[in-house]
Design a protein around this motif. Structure first.
Motif, short mmCIF file in Angstrom:
data_model
loop_
_atom_site.label_atom_id
_atom_site.label_comp_id
_atom_site.label_asym_id
_atom_site.label_seq_id
_atom_site.Cartn_x
_atom_site.Cartn_y
_atom_site.Cartn_z
N ASP A 287 32.53 64.31 35.14
CA ASP A 287 33.59 63.31 35.13
C ASP A 287 32.90 61.95 35.00
N PRO A 288 33.10 61.21 33.88
CA PRO A 288 32.35 59.96 33.69
C PRO A 288 32.64 58.91 34.75
N ARG A 289 33.86 58.89 35.31
CA ARG A 289 34.16 57.91 36.36
C ARG A 289 33.37 58.23 37.64
N LEU A 290 33.30 59.50 37.98
CA LEU A 290 32.56 59.90 39.17
C LEU A 290 31.06 59.63 39.00
N ALA A 291 30.54 59.95 37.81
CA ALA A 291 29.12 59.70 37.54
C ALA A 291 28.82 58.20 37.55
N ALA A 293 30.48 55.87 39.28
CA ALA A 293 30.52 55.43 40.68
C ALA A 293 29.23 55.81 41.41
N ALA A 294 28.71 57.02 41.12
CA ALA A 294 27.46 57.46 41.75
C ALA A 294 26.30 56.56 41.33
N SER A 295 26.27 56.15 40.07
CA SER A 295 25.21 55.27 39.58
C SER A 295 25.28 53.91 40.26
N MET A 296 26.49 53.37 40.38
CA MET A 296 26.65 52.07 41.05
C MET A 296 26.24 52.15 42.52
N THR A 297 26.60 53.26 43.18
CA THR A 297 26.25 53.44 44.59
C THR A 297 24.75 53.57 44.77
N SER A 298 24.08 54.25 43.82
CA SER A 298 22.62 54.40 43.92
C SER A 298 21.93 53.05 43.77
N GLN A 299 22.47 52.17 42.92
CA GLN A 299 21.89 50.84 42.78
C GLN A 299 22.09 50.02 44.06
N ALA A 300 23.28 50.15 44.66
CA ALA A 300 23.54 49.45 45.92
C ALA A 300 22.57 49.92 47.00
N VAL A 321 14.39 53.70 41.49
CA VAL A 321 15.76 54.23 41.70
C VAL A 321 16.78 53.32 41.03
N TYR A 322 16.60 52.01 41.19
CA TYR A 322 17.53 51.06 40.58
C TYR A 322 17.51 51.21 39.06
N GLY A 323 16.30 51.34 38.49
CA GLY A 323 16.18 51.44 37.03
C GLY A 323 16.80 52.70 36.46
N PHE A 324 16.85 53.78 37.27
CA PHE A 324 17.38 55.05 36.79
C PHE A 324 18.80 54.91 36.25
N SER A 325 19.57 53.97 36.82
CA SER A 325 20.98 53.82 36.42
C SER A 325 21.23 52.62 35.52
N ILE A 326 20.21 51.81 35.27
CA ILE A 326 20.43 50.58 34.50
C ILE A 326 21.02 50.86 33.12
N GLY A 327 20.37 51.74 32.36
CA GLY A 327 20.81 51.99 31.00
C GLY A 327 22.16 52.66 30.90
N ASN A 328 22.53 53.42 31.93
CA ASN A 328 23.77 54.19 31.86
C ASN A 328 25.03 53.32 31.98
N MET A 329 24.86 52.06 32.40
CA MET A 329 26.04 51.20 32.54
C MET A 329 26.69 50.90 31.20
N ILE A 330 25.94 51.03 30.08
CA ILE A 330 26.58 50.86 28.78
C ILE A 330 26.90 52.21 28.12
N THR A 331 26.52 53.31 28.78
CA THR A 331 26.84 54.64 28.26
C THR A 331 28.20 55.12 28.77
N PHE A 332 28.56 54.76 30.01
CA PHE A 332 29.81 55.24 30.60
C PHE A 332 31.09 54.70 29.93
N PRO A 333 31.17 53.41 29.59
CA PRO A 333 32.43 52.89 29.03
C PRO A 333 32.96 53.67 27.82
N PRO A 334 32.13 53.98 26.79
CA PRO A 334 32.69 54.74 25.67
C PRO A 334 33.17 56.13 26.07
N LEU A 335 32.52 56.76 27.06
CA LEU A 335 32.95 58.09 27.50
C LEU A 335 34.31 58.01 28.20
N ILE A 336 34.48 56.98 29.04
CA ILE A 336 35.76 56.81 29.74
C ILE A 336 36.86 56.43 28.76
N ILE A 337 36.55 55.55 27.82
CA ILE A 337 37.55 55.11 26.84
C ILE A 337 38.04 56.29 26.02
#
Length: 409
Positions: A287-291, A293-300, A321-337
């Motif tokens: 689920d791209p929304r759940l993934a 949210a998990a990425s944002m939480t890991s950065q926090a 750990v922070y870097g692991f989710s950096i790139g994915n922030m532009i990958t999730f929007p097209p999947l959710i859209i």
């Protein structure tokens, strides 16, 4: 409908993977020159012309804001001049921009170069890349996006050190002209040969709305709750992310030294590549929304631990750990859209969403800097980033109603 449905997307012979290669190269040079390279231009133009840093920085801000306006109209441009023509216009504009950066003699030329760079973003940036890959892939869309957008990270890892090395050996002017020639030689034939829509894809099926329909869909997007619960959290998370990235070295240097702070940046960038590749392997089953949210939480969580420790090892691990989710922030929007808004308004939603998140995130470094100045250190500033990430994770998990197609009628 996605034109790629019904074909074997896992086969290496599938033409969509050649389109991914073209998108990788586009992202490599667009992000390399248009984002990561700006630190090089700042230093070299100051050294060559004695221009104040505020002049060059203001030109960068101008470019990012102009880009945020232009990308809104990506779907109209795709419908009117076509995909390949738009990419070639972007390549021409980016090439003219980088060549002019090497040749310029007056401050007004700097703003012209950065305006051309904004046109380059419109033709070769994340909106075009996501839109064309959305048309080519259905079951392996997440993997395709992850591989293509890794070009952006590699642009920072490879192109920036190359520009710096060339500037030291042959001068900034020759370095920029040589790098521009290499870009055109590599990208031009690949774009001409590989890019295009799937044969059975209509412009609308590929997510490109024409003329009036595109404008109508944008109006409906602004009234669509699913759109806002995707755009707002991404914009908030990117604001926090940009703030941390820009201030990372300044925060770490007093704690672990300049060399280790530089290593932290390298580790973070490398983990961004690992994160994209790892997520891309199975994101199509998540689920791209759940993934997201998990990425944002890991950065926090990474930032929270970062604030509590002075151990070099722990600090470097937090950056990883922070870097692991950096790139994915532009990958999730097209999947959710694609899942919640649909193909017909895909390019309009990507363009509008990218514009909003681009404007919001541009304030990240400034806000973090202001909070740091007001409080005297980075504790409050990065704590604010933690809160922003948690809030963003909460918003992205909100699913307002059922899937809402925003197709133009």
């Amino acid at each position: 409908m996605i034109a790629a449905t019904g074909v074997d997307e896992s086969s290496l012979h599938y033409r969509g993977w050649r389109v991914v290669l073209a998108c990788f190269l586009m992202a490599f040079f667009m992000f390399g020159f248009g984002l990561y390279g700006q630190g090089v231009y700042l230093a070299e133009l100051q050294r060559a012309h004695g221009w104040p840093g505020t002049l060059v920085s203001a030109a960068s801000t101008f470019s990012f804001l102009l880009t945020s306006v232009l990308v809104i109209f990506t779907d109209d441009l795709l419908a009117r001049i076509g995909l390949r023509a738009l990419i070639l216009c972007g390549l021409t504009a980016l090439g003219a921009s980088t060549a002019l950066l090497g040749l310029m003699q007056a401050p007004w030329q700097l703003y012209l170069a950065y305006a051309l760079m904004s046109v380059g973003w419109t033709g070769m940036g994340s909106v075009v890349i996501a839109t064309v890959l959305n048309a080519w892939f259905a079951r392996r869309r997440g993997l395709a996006l992850s591989l293509a957008f890794n070009g952006a990270t590699f642009g920072g890892i490879i192109l920036v050190p190359v520009l710096l090395a060339l500037s030291s050996s042959i001068g900034f002017r020759s370095a920029m002209l040589a790098a521009t020639i290499v870009m055109v030689v590599l990208v031009l034939p690949v774009v001409i040969v590989f890019t295009g829509w799937p044969v059975d894809a209509s412009p609308n099926g590929a997510g490109v709305s024409g003329g009036k329909a595109a404008r109508h869909s944008r109006k409906e997007l602004l009234a669509n709750a699913s759109f806002w619960t995707m755009v707002l959290p991404i914009a908030i998370a990117l604001l926090a992310q940009m703030g941390f990235i820009i201030h990372q070295v300044t925060f770490l240097e007093p704690l672990i030294g300049r060399a280790s702070a530089g290593l932290a940046v390298t580790i973070m960038a490398a983990m961004a590549v690992v994160g994209r590749l790892s997520l891309g392997l199975f994101v199509d089953r998540l689920d791209p929304r759940l993934a997201c949210a998990a990425s944002m939480t890991s950065q926090a969580a990474a930032l929270l631990v970062l604030l509590q420790s002075q151990s070099p090892t722990v600090l470097l691990m937090c950056c990883a750990v922070y870097g692991f989710s950096i790139g994915n922030m532009i990958t999730f929007p097209p999947l959710i859209i694609q899942r919640e808004i649909g193909s017909t308004a895909f390019a309009a939603a990507m363009g509008l969403g990218t514009s909003i998140s681009g404007v919001v995130s541009a304030f990240g470094p400034g806000i973090v800097g202001l909070v740091r100045s007001a409080s005297g250190d980075y504790t409050m500033a990065f704590a604010m980033c933690v809160v922003l990430d948690v809030v963003a994770a909460g918003i992205v998990l909100w699913r307002p109603g059922k899937r809402a197609e925003v197709a133009a009628s």
